[in-house]
Design a protein around this motif. Structure first.
Motif, mmCIF file in Angstrom:
data_model
loop_
_atom_site.group_PDB
_atom_site.id
_atom_site.type_symbol
_atom_site.label_atom_id
_atom_site.label_comp_id
_atom_site.label_asym_id
_atom_site.label_seq_id
_atom_site.Cartn_x
_atom_site.Cartn_y
_atom_site.Cartn_z
ATOM 1 N N THR A 1 6.860 2.548 -0.773
ATOM 2 C CA THR A 1 5.972 1.387 -0.723
ATOM 3 C C THR A 1 6.010 0.783 0.670
ATOM 4 O O THR A 1 7.087 0.590 1.230
ATOM 5 N N TYR A 2 4.839 0.498 1.227
ATOM 6 C CA TYR A 2 4.748 -0.201 2.520
ATOM 7 C C TYR A 2 4.278 -1.629 2.251
ATOM 8 O O TYR A 2 3.167 -1.852 1.767
ATOM 9 N N ARG A 3 5.157 -2.591 2.567
ATOM 10 C CA ARG A 3 4.820 -3.993 2.337
ATOM 11 C C ARG A 3 3.968 -4.524 3.479
ATOM 12 O O ARG A 3 4.291 -4.355 4.654
ATOM 13 N N VAL B 1 0.869 -1.175 0.000
ATOM 14 C CA VAL B 1 0.000 0.000 0.000
ATOM 15 C C VAL B 1 0.906 1.226 0.000
ATOM 16 O O VAL B 1 2.045 1.163 0.477
ATOM 17 N N HIS B 2 0.416 2.324 -0.582
ATOM 18 C CA HIS B 2 1.209 3.550 -0.675
ATOM 19 C C HIS B 2 0.538 4.679 0.108
ATOM 20 O O HIS B 2 -0.690 4.757 0.167
ATOM 21 N N PRO B 3 1.343 5.591 0.660
ATOM 22 C CA PRO B 3 0.791 6.733 1.397
ATOM 23 C C PRO B 3 0.308 7.832 0.450
ATOM 24 O O PRO B 3 0.662 7.854 -0.728
ATOM 25 N N ASN B 4 -0.486 8.763 1.011
ATOM 26 C CA ASN B 4 -0.849 9.963 0.259
ATOM 27 C C ASN B 4 0.234 11.030 0.448
ATOM 28 O O ASN B 4 1.229 10.826 1.154
ATOM 29 N N ASP B 5 0.057 12.178 -0.209
ATOM 30 C CA ASP B 5 1.075 13.231 -0.174
ATOM 31 C C ASP B 5 1.390 13.691 1.248
ATOM 32 O O ASP B 5 2.553 13.864 1.608
ATOM 33 N N VAL C 1 -2.020 3.929 6.706
ATOM 34 C CA VAL C 1 -2.403 4.636 5.474
ATOM 35 C C VAL C 1 -3.497 3.928 4.674
ATOM 36 O O VAL C 1 -4.031 4.510 3.722
ATOM 37 N N SER C 2 -3.843 2.695 5.055
ATOM 38 C CA SER C 2 -4.826 1.939 4.266
ATOM 39 C C SER C 2 -6.219 2.539 4.380
ATOM 40 O O SER C 2 -6.657 2.944 5.463
ATOM 41 N N THR C 3 -6.902 2.571 3.253
ATOM 42 C CA THR C 3 -8.297 3.012 3.222
ATOM 43 C C THR C 3 -9.172 1.859 3.700
ATOM 44 O O THR C 3 -9.124 0.759 3.138
ATOM 45 N N GLY D 1 -3.501 4.458 -0.490
ATOM 46 C CA GLY D 1 -4.382 3.851 0.513
ATOM 47 C C GLY D 1 -5.007 2.544 0.073
ATOM 48 O O GLY D 1 -5.634 1.861 0.876
ATOM 49 N N THR D 2 -4.833 2.162 -1.207
ATOM 50 C CA THR D 2 -5.404 0.915 -1.734
ATOM 51 C C THR D 2 -4.415 -0.228 -1.534
ATOM 52 O O THR D 2 -3.293 -0.185 -2.044
#
Length: 315
Positions: free
Chosen positions: A190-192, A96-100, A216-218, A169-170
């Motif tokens: 990237t967050y594994r 999952v990736h963070p927002n700005d 950060v996950s939605t 967040g996906t």
């Protein structure tokens, strides 16, 4: 005279990579574990170099910093986009990736990472992980702790020509046997969440980033609401995939000759298939499968000729 800026790709070896970038595009790759072609990149972890014209030998970072007029004076500190081709020879980690805002605070001012995928090719029965089934953060945390992966992760079948929008967040992962063109924010954060307990050649597992990933996950997951449309113009079919906050992405299928006006700050082009030429100011530039280039500000009218397919994007 304004010229297209053709770029030299940068290749990244990955534990999950293969040799499809060589087999499909003829690239000279560093090994048979090459996972990523950074095709249009001004990210410090792999900047593209201009191949032609007055700026040959300069990196895209240098052009962005020193020749902002090429990009219509676009007002962001860093070049905003990154185009990649990914060879998922085996499964990528679930990530999952963070927002700005989160990346700026926790990743030294890095951009967040919203991305999208165009499926160039895939094996029969291929799928990807897109989203999850947890209803609350607590449930997400518990399912990760209990390693209930089959219950947690949503798997989606894919076929060539499919398009997926993947906002920050996906929870997501490309899976074995897919070749993908990715348009994303210029970020390498990237967050594994899960890596199938794989080890490298020294027996080490790759690091997980569970606290940040859950942060950060939605939750709950929501599918992106896309309105994909195709319009025909003389000599071309134009498919609009996404017109979102960070980028707009299209597929241009040229059959014969089509004339356009470059009226954006700049546009990114990747040649998916075929051969042809681009004519700018009476000058013809050959374009082949696997080429990547930027059309700068002030290009004006240009003509594309041949039987050739592009992915085109702009911020």
């Amino acid at each position: 005279m304004v010229q297209p800026l053709f770029l030299e790709p940068v290749f990244q070896e990955r534990i999950w990579g293969g040799k499809a970038l060589k087999d499909q595009f003829g690239y000279e790759i560093p090994s048979n574990h090459t996972g990523e072609c950074w095709a249009i990149s001004a990210h410090p972890n792999g900047p593209s170099v201009v191949k032609n014209g007055a700026f040959a030998g300069k990196t895209l970072i240098e052009l962005w910093d020193q020749n902002r007029e090429l990009f219509g004076g676009y007002q962001t500190k860093v070049f905003p986009l990154l185009t990649k081709i990914l060879d998922a020879n085996t499964d990528l980690s679930v990530q999952v990736h963070p927002n700005d805002e989160y990346a700026n605070e926790y990743e030294n001012g890095e951009l967040g990472k919203t991305e999208c995928w165009y499926i160039i090719d895939c094996k029969e029965g291929a799928e990807l992980i897109y989203g999850h089934n947890a209803r609350t953060k607590e449930e997400l945390n518990n399912m990760i702790e209990d390693e209930e992966w089959s219950k947690l992760l949503r798997r989606v079948p894919v076929k060539p020509g499919d398009f997926f929008y993947v906002p920050s967040g996906t929870i997501h992962a490309l899976c074995e046997g897919t070749l993908v063109l990715e348009t994303q924010q210029s970020s390498d954060t990237t967050y594994r969440v899960y890596d199938y307990d794989r080890t490298d050649d020294k027996g080490n597992k790759r690091e997980l980033h569970l606290e940040k990933a859950i942060d950060v996950s939605t939750v709950p997951h929501t599918d992106a609401n896309l309105h994909i449309e195709t319009a025909s113009v003389p000599g071309a079919d134009i498919t609009s995939f996404a017109k979102e906050e960070y980028f707009s992405v299209y597929k241009w299928d040229i059959h014969g000759q089509a004339t356009f006006t470059q009226d954006k700050a700049f546009q990114l082009f990747s040649v998916l298939d075929g051969d042809g030429s681009m004519v700018v100011d009476g000058q013809a530039y050959p374009v082949h499968k696997g080429d990547h280039f930027i059309l700068p500000a002030g290009t004006g009218e240009f003509t594309l000729e041949g039987n050739v397919s592009f992915i085109v994007s702009h911020p």
